[in-house]
Design a protein around this motif. Structure first.
Motif, short mmCIF file in Angstrom:
data_model
loop_
_atom_site.label_atom_id
_atom_site.label_comp_id
_atom_site.label_asym_id
_atom_site.label_seq_id
_atom_site.Cartn_x
_atom_site.Cartn_y
_atom_site.Cartn_z
N ARG A 44 0.80 -1.24 0.24
CA ARG A 44 0.10 -0.04 0.12
C ARG A 44 0.84 1.02 0.01
O ARG A 44 1.80 1.64 0.71
N THR A 45 0.43 2.08 -0.44
CA THR A 45 1.52 3.56 -0.78
C THR A 45 0.96 4.33 0.30
O THR A 45 1.24 5.76 0.22
N HIS A 46 -0.40 4.35 0.47
CA HIS A 46 -1.31 5.22 1.50
C HIS A 46 -2.16 4.41 2.29
O HIS A 46 -2.84 2.83 1.80
N THR A 47 -2.76 4.63 3.48
CA THR A 47 -3.32 4.15 3.81
C THR A 47 -4.88 4.26 3.24
O THR A 47 -5.71 3.63 3.87
N SER A 48 -5.18 5.65 2.88
CA SER A 48 -5.79 5.34 2.19
C SER A 48 -6.97 4.13 1.23
O SER A 48 -7.62 3.69 1.07
N ALA A 49 -5.83 3.39 1.39
CA ALA A 49 -5.99 2.18 0.18
C ALA A 49 -7.51 1.42 1.47
O ALA A 49 -7.96 0.48 0.58
N HIS A 50 -7.27 1.75 2.48
CA HIS A 50 -8.55 1.40 3.39
C HIS A 50 -10.09 1.85 3.74
O HIS A 50 -10.49 1.39 4.28
N GLN A 51 -9.99 2.34 2.50
CA GLN A 51 -11.55 3.12 2.97
C GLN A 51 -11.83 2.64 2.84
O GLN A 51 -13.40 2.52 3.41
N ARG A 52 -12.39 2.02 1.95
CA ARG A 52 -13.37 1.49 0.81
C ARG A 52 -13.83 -0.11 2.55
O ARG A 52 -14.64 0.14 2.59
N ASP A 53 -12.97 -0.45 2.77
CA ASP A 53 -12.77 -1.98 3.55
C ASP A 53 -13.89 -1.08 5.14
O ASP A 53 -14.38 -1.69 4.95
N VAL A 54 -13.36 0.03 5.09
CA VAL A 54 -14.04 0.51 6.67
C VAL A 54 -15.05 1.38 6.51
O VAL A 54 -16.17 1.67 7.49
N LEU A 55 -14.98 1.91 5.24
CA LEU A 55 -16.53 2.29 4.87
C LEU A 55 -17.94 1.55 5.34
O LEU A 55 -18.82 1.33 4.78
N ARG A 56 -17.33 0.25 4.14
CA ARG A 56 -17.80 -1.02 4.66
C ARG A 56 -18.78 -1.73 5.45
O ARG A 56 -19.81 -2.68 5.66
N LEU A 57 -18.02 -1.71 6.85
CA LEU A 57 -18.05 -2.41 8.34
C LEU A 57 -19.87 -1.72 8.59
O LEU A 57 -20.18 -0.35 8.21
N ARG A 58 -20.36 -2.62 8.59
CA ARG A 58 -21.78 -2.36 9.51
C ARG A 58 -21.84 -3.35 10.95
O ARG A 58 -21.69 -4.09 11.47
N PRO A 59 -22.36 -2.19 11.83
CA PRO A 59 -22.94 -0.69 11.76
C PRO A 59 -21.72 0.31 11.20
O PRO A 59 -20.27 -0.13 11.74
N GLN A 60 -22.36 1.06 10.69
CA GLN A 60 -20.76 2.09 9.80
C GLN A 60 -20.90 2.94 11.43
O GLN A 60 -21.19 4.03 11.40
N PRO A 61 -19.75 3.15 12.22
CA PRO A 61 -19.44 3.82 13.36
C PRO A 61 -19.48 5.23 12.37
O PRO A 61 -18.41 5.21 11.74
N VAL A 62 -19.32 6.01 13.96
CA VAL A 62 -19.24 7.60 13.09
C VAL A 62 -17.64 8.11 12.29
O VAL A 62 -17.55 9.33 11.49
#
Ligand code: FA5
Ligand code: MG
Length: 441
Positions: free
Chosen positions: A125-143
């Motif tokens: 990974r060249t940046h931590t943004s590579a995990h944005q989708r992983d965490v945004l898909r979590l349910r329930p979505q934390p704040v």
């Protein structure tokens, strides 16, 4: 605040072992116990593989760990519902690192001159943004989320750039219909008197416009929340008093316009450090397409990516990014708790520098300055403080290009002999011929 359940993402770090020093003929590449097939795209050198198991941000009392915990505690005070993660494995798909973030196929960050490819489909990974989708898909979505990780880039070689560094991604989303109330929920501290913050790019527009999917007021509300949150974080780390800035001056920060395909509008936050503006992070309002595609179409939000070494250098007065990798007890012992507010790194050495120049005709095709920077780090390791391109010219008849680089050798923990440096420099020269196809002059 809760930790991400490891099962909800990919497998956590399990096995930690050092890769073989030379993996030359092998058909696969082993990273943290997982085998990946090699192919024509594989370009991760042994010096980088050796760094992967270190996980500096999780080493107790390491300055990067101290900063990580400090920031996590700050966010916990703002809002207890941030989800934390710091152990996601570093190999990600090109989809996660680029496509999911709307990075166009022609974008330079995808080039093998800039990115470490494990193979055609996977990168470090060249940046931590590579995990944005992983965490945004979590349910329930934390704040919100804070994702801390080691990241990898082929880049320049100097006191503030290193091919492995650490980032923290912050994400905060709000229910769109209740935005006005939700931006008031977090307990963001008041901006303290005496901190000097300029924001010349505050007004979105032109090359830094509000997305079509957003109203201006809505986007500004999100951006304001983000900037106040981040300014508070920087003040929390560096302090607000006269000692926080330079030469008895107050802390100086500035917002400048940024550009990222996955946010709009976007900004970068810089801080004055050793007389120069040091870029701390990139950030912006999350592209609505990313929220929509992860099932968050009723939400809006912001994201940032901080470089942890940059924060730590400013917070503790650490003058050289190589020091983070030092296993010298004179480095690590200085960070054993104590009063972090006043803790400053005491340099234990000012060993002399030694410059060596090397000139060569670069190959006709496929050469990039980053190839040279990586080669020097690979051959000479952390004895190199920086590498600078000092001259380049085109031969008037043959049209061949000659480049001259100045390598600055300086050890952080000992003096070295001239013979030692001559031998290393000879190794660099040989590698220029053998690995880069350069023609020494
Ligand atoms: C990014 O990596 C974006 N992913 C940041 C982002 C996240 C933007 C979320 C918007 C939303 P950038 O390439 O500018 O952006 O790197 C972010 C920070 O990492 C920089 O500001 C700097 O602090 C740090 N950084 C970048 N390259 C290096 C390096 N070679 N060595 C040390 N730190 C680095
Ligand atoms: Mg940047």
């Amino acid at each position: 605040m809760r930790r991400l359940a490891s099962a909800s993402l990919r497998s956590p770090w399990r096995e930690v072992h050092t890769p073989p020093a030379s993996a030359g003929a092998s058909t696969s590449i082993s990273i943290l116990g997982v085998q990946y097939p090699r192919d024509a795209c594989t370009n991760v050198p042994p010096s980088i593989l050796a760094k992967i198991p270190r996980g500096l941000h999780r080493v107790p009392n390491h300055p990067l760990n101290i900063i990580k915990r400090r920031i996590e505690a700050y966010f916990q005070r703002l809002n207890s519902k941030y989800a934390l993660s710091d152990s996601l494995p570093p190999v990600v798909t090109t989809t996660a690192n680029f496509d999911d973030l709307l990075i166009p196929t022609s974008h330079p960050s995808r080039a093998p001159t800039d990115t470490y490819y494990v193979n055609a489909t996977h990168v470090l990974r060249t940046h931590t943004s590579a995990h944005q989708r992983d965490v945004l898909r979590l349910r329930p979505q934390p704040v919100g989320h804070l994702v801390t990780a080691d990241v990898y880039r082929r880049d320049e070689v100097d006191v503030s750039h290193y091919p492995v560094f650490h980032q923290m991604e912050g994400i905060r989303t709000f229910e769109r219909a209740k935005l006005e109330e939700e931006v008031e929920v977090d307990r963001i501290p008041e901006r303290p008197a005496g901190v000097d913050i300029t924001d010349e790019a505050a007004e979105p527009g032109g090359t830094n416009s509000v997305q079509n999917a957003h109203g201006k007021e809505e986007a500004m509300m999100v951006a304001q929340h983000m900037k106040r949150t981040m300014e508070g974080m920087v003040v929390e780390l560096f302090g607000a008093g006269s000692k926080a800035g330079e030469n008895g001056e107050p802390l100086k920060m500035r917002w400048i316009e940024g550009y990222f395909p996955f946010t709009g509008p976007s900004w970068e936050l810089e801080v004055l450090y050793m007389g120069k503006w040091l870029e701390l992070c990139g950030c912006g309002v999350i592209q609505q397409a990313i929220l929509d595609e992860t099932g968050n179409n009723d939400r809006v939000g912001w994201a940032f990516g901080f470089g942890l070494e940059r924060l730590a250098m400013k917070m503790f007065d650490i003058p050289d990014i190589r020091l983070f990798w030092s296993e010298d007890p004179r480095f690590l012992s200085q960070f054993k708790s104590g009063d972090l507010g006043t803790l400053r790194f005491q340099p234990y050495s000012k060993y002399p520098a030694c410059y060596k120049d090397v000139s060569f005709w670069i190959p006709v095709e496929g050469y990039h300055d980053n190839d040279m920077y990586e080669l020097v780090r690979d051959v000479a390791g952390d004895l190199v403080e920086d590498v600078a391109l000092i001259d380049a010219f085109v031969h008037p008849k043959t049209k061949r290009v000659s480049k001259c680089y100045r390598i600055n050798y300086r050890s952080m923990d000992r003096t070295f002999t001239n013979d030692e440096i001559d031998e290393i420099q000879e190794g660099v020269r040989q590698a220029i011929v053998e690995r880069l196809g350069g023609d020494l002059r």
